[in-house]
Write an enzyme that holds these catalytic residues in place. Structure first.
Site, PDB file in Angstrom:
ATOM      1  N   ASN A 212      30.369 -15.145  22.300  1.00 28.96           N
ATOM      2  CA  ASN A 212      29.972 -16.302  21.495  1.00 28.96           C
ATOM      3  C   ASN A 212      29.849 -17.533  22.379  1.00 28.96           C
ATOM      4  O   ASN A 212      30.003 -17.451  23.605  1.00 28.96           O
ATOM      5  CB  ASN A 212      30.959 -16.528  20.338  1.00 28.96           C
ATOM      6  CG  ASN A 212      32.380 -16.722  20.831  1.00 28.96           C
ATOM      7  OD1 ASN A 212      32.655 -17.571  21.668  1.00 28.96           O
ATOM      8  ND2 ASN A 212      33.304 -15.912  20.292  1.00 28.96           N
ATOM      9  N   LYS A 291      25.064   2.443  31.913  1.00 33.35           N
ATOM     10  CA  LYS A 291      24.088   1.523  31.322  1.00 33.35           C
ATOM     11  C   LYS A 291      23.189   2.276  30.345  1.00 33.35           C
ATOM     12  O   LYS A 291      22.650   3.340  30.660  1.00 33.35           O
ATOM     13  CB  LYS A 291      23.239   0.887  32.427  1.00 33.35           C
ATOM     14  CG  LYS A 291      22.156  -0.039  31.883  1.00 33.35           C
ATOM     15  CD  LYS A 291      21.281  -0.580  33.005  1.00 33.35           C
ATOM     16  CE  LYS A 291      20.127  -1.406  32.436  1.00 33.35           C
ATOM     17  NZ  LYS A 291      19.222  -1.888  33.505  1.00 33.35           N
ATOM     18  N   ILE A 309      44.238 -11.639  15.245  1.00 33.43           N
ATOM     19  CA  ILE A 309      45.417 -12.048  16.014  1.00 33.43           C
ATOM     20  C   ILE A 309      46.194 -13.142  15.294  1.00 33.43           C
ATOM     21  O   ILE A 309      47.432 -13.110  15.228  1.00 33.43           O
ATOM     22  CB  ILE A 309      44.994 -12.523  17.427  1.00 33.43           C
ATOM     23  CG1 ILE A 309      44.227 -11.417  18.154  1.00 33.43           C
ATOM     24  CG2 ILE A 309      46.225 -12.930  18.238  1.00 33.43           C
ATOM     25  CD1 ILE A 309      43.627 -11.852  19.481  1.00 33.43           C
TER      26      ILE A 309
END
Length: 409
Positions: A212, A291, A309
């Site tokens: 992000n 990959k 968490i």
């Protein structure tokens, strides 16, 4: 003893009718034990005579850069070096602009360029001047450099307008200065603080991942300020380009699972937990060992939910004071309070990341802080360091592990 005892405050007084309030401020600071060294702009002396400030501060007043009163020193360098705090009150649009542009053409502006002390600015001007995009941009620039602002008040202005632009009252400025020095090392002495920061990185294959926009700047600012306030700080950080703050125990992780392990293993030994990290909600169900080759026009990834968490911290906590963050794009109050209650936080910091000045990668933030009773304080746009300081001061006031707060939750 006053927290200002022995502190040197360089007070810059700019040209505006609010300069008369600076005289009252000088008196209050001096009576509290501070050494006040006043610098007036050429325009300021048109409103209040330098003799007024000399009498109240019991020190020479500086106006002209070349009027050296002590041949053994260069005055603007000596003032800059001696300051524990530089305060500009009132600050005009002109002086704010010069500071933002790095100009040094008079005694005040050259001193501002030379000092390494914290700089505080208390603006005072016409409501339309204050709202002018150029003035707002200059203030934004200064905020990003760590300059702190004391917000002007709203009301009747000398020009006849009613609106925002009136210099904060001397009592307000005085209280803000005292809070600044109260936040110096010792406020969190002997407290063990655990901070999380940055985003997490969830692998798809050896060369690709999901992440992000979090830069880690908010969490790093919190860790740095906690060290300054005397705490023993552990910073658990996802990938970030930021250098480790001085004095912290640095734990670098990548994924949400890594961060969970690092945090929960240190939870029992922590007094204050501040979870500023932007942890990925989901991760790929399968991480390819090699990959993934491009074989078709589309690729479908199965994502599975990561552990929460903050929820686990809220469930497991005993004596710990827990602060969470809620990055939202709508209905901030509702979503932040819901998160605080669901995850058993003591405080939660909500911010609308779509709002100007409050995004992940910037140096400023706009936040609202909540407890179980609702909004505690809404902070206007300011540097992330200032947000960190305010948040830690609130935590110190409420933490049960700090002497005198045993009944506060």
């Amino acid at each position: 003893m006053s927290v200002l005892q022995g502190k040197t405050i360089v007070l810059g007084v700019c040209g505006g009718i609010a300069a008369y309030k600076a005289a009252a401020l000088t008196s209050k600071l001096t009576q509290a034990g501070a050494t006040v060294r006043v610098i007036m702009t050429a325009s300021a002396v048109q409103f209040v005579a330098p003799l007024t400030f000399q009498t109240l501060s019991r020190h020479h007043v500086f106006v002209d850069t070349f009027d050296e009163k002590d041949p053994s020193v260069v005055s603007h360098i000596n003032l800059a070096d001696s300051a524990d705090l530089v305060l500009i009150a009132p600050a005009t649009a002109n002086t704010i602009g010069k500071l933002a542009l790095g100009l040094g053409d008079d005694m005040l502006s050259t001193t501002l360029l030379a000092t390494t002390a914290p700089i505080w600015v208390a603006p005072a001007m016409n409501v339309h001047m204050y709202a002018n995009p150029a003035v707002q941009q200059n203030m934004q620039t200064l905020l990003s450099r760590g300059v702190r602002f004391i917000e002007p008040g709203e009301g009747q202005l000398a020009c006849g307008y009613v609106g925002k632009g009136r210099l904060a009252e001397p009592e307000e400025i005085m209280a803000a200065v005292e809070r600044h020095f109260q936040g110096e090392p010792g406020r969190l002495k002997d407290q063990r603080v655990l901070v999380t920061a940055g985003g997490t990185l969830e692998r798809i294959d050896p060369v690709r991942y999901i992440t992000n926009d979090s830069s880690g700047k908010m969490g790093y600012a919190i860790a740095e300020e906690a060290v300054r306030m005397g705490a023993a700080v552990t910073l658990v950080s996802g990938p970030s380009a930021l250098p480790a703050p001085n004095g912290v125990e640095m734990v670098r992780v990548q994924s949400a699972l890594d961060m969970r392990e690092a945090v929960l293993s240190r939870l029992d030994t922590s007094d204050l937990v501040i979870k500023a990290a932007a942890v990925a909600d989901y991760r790929p169900a399968v991480v390819a060992e090699q990959k993934i080759k491009k074989k078709s026009d589309s690729l479908t990834l199965e994502l599975i939910k990561n552990p929460d968490i903050l929820q686990e911290i809220g469930t497991l906590k005993k004596h710990q004071f827990v602060i969470g963050f809620a990055a939202e794009t709508e209905r901030l109050d509702e979503h932040a309070l819901d998160k605080l209650n669901r995850k058993n936080c003591d405080l939660i910091v909500g911010n609308n990341v779509s709002q100007a000045g409050a995004g992940f990668s910037g140096d400023t933030n706009v936040v609202s802080i909540y407890d179980r009773n609702g909004l505690v304080e809404a902070l206007p746009i300011q540097s992330k360091k200032d947000v960190a300081r305010k948040l830690l001061e609130l935590a110190a006031d409420r933490m049960p592990t700090i002497a005198g707060n045993s009944d506060v939750r």
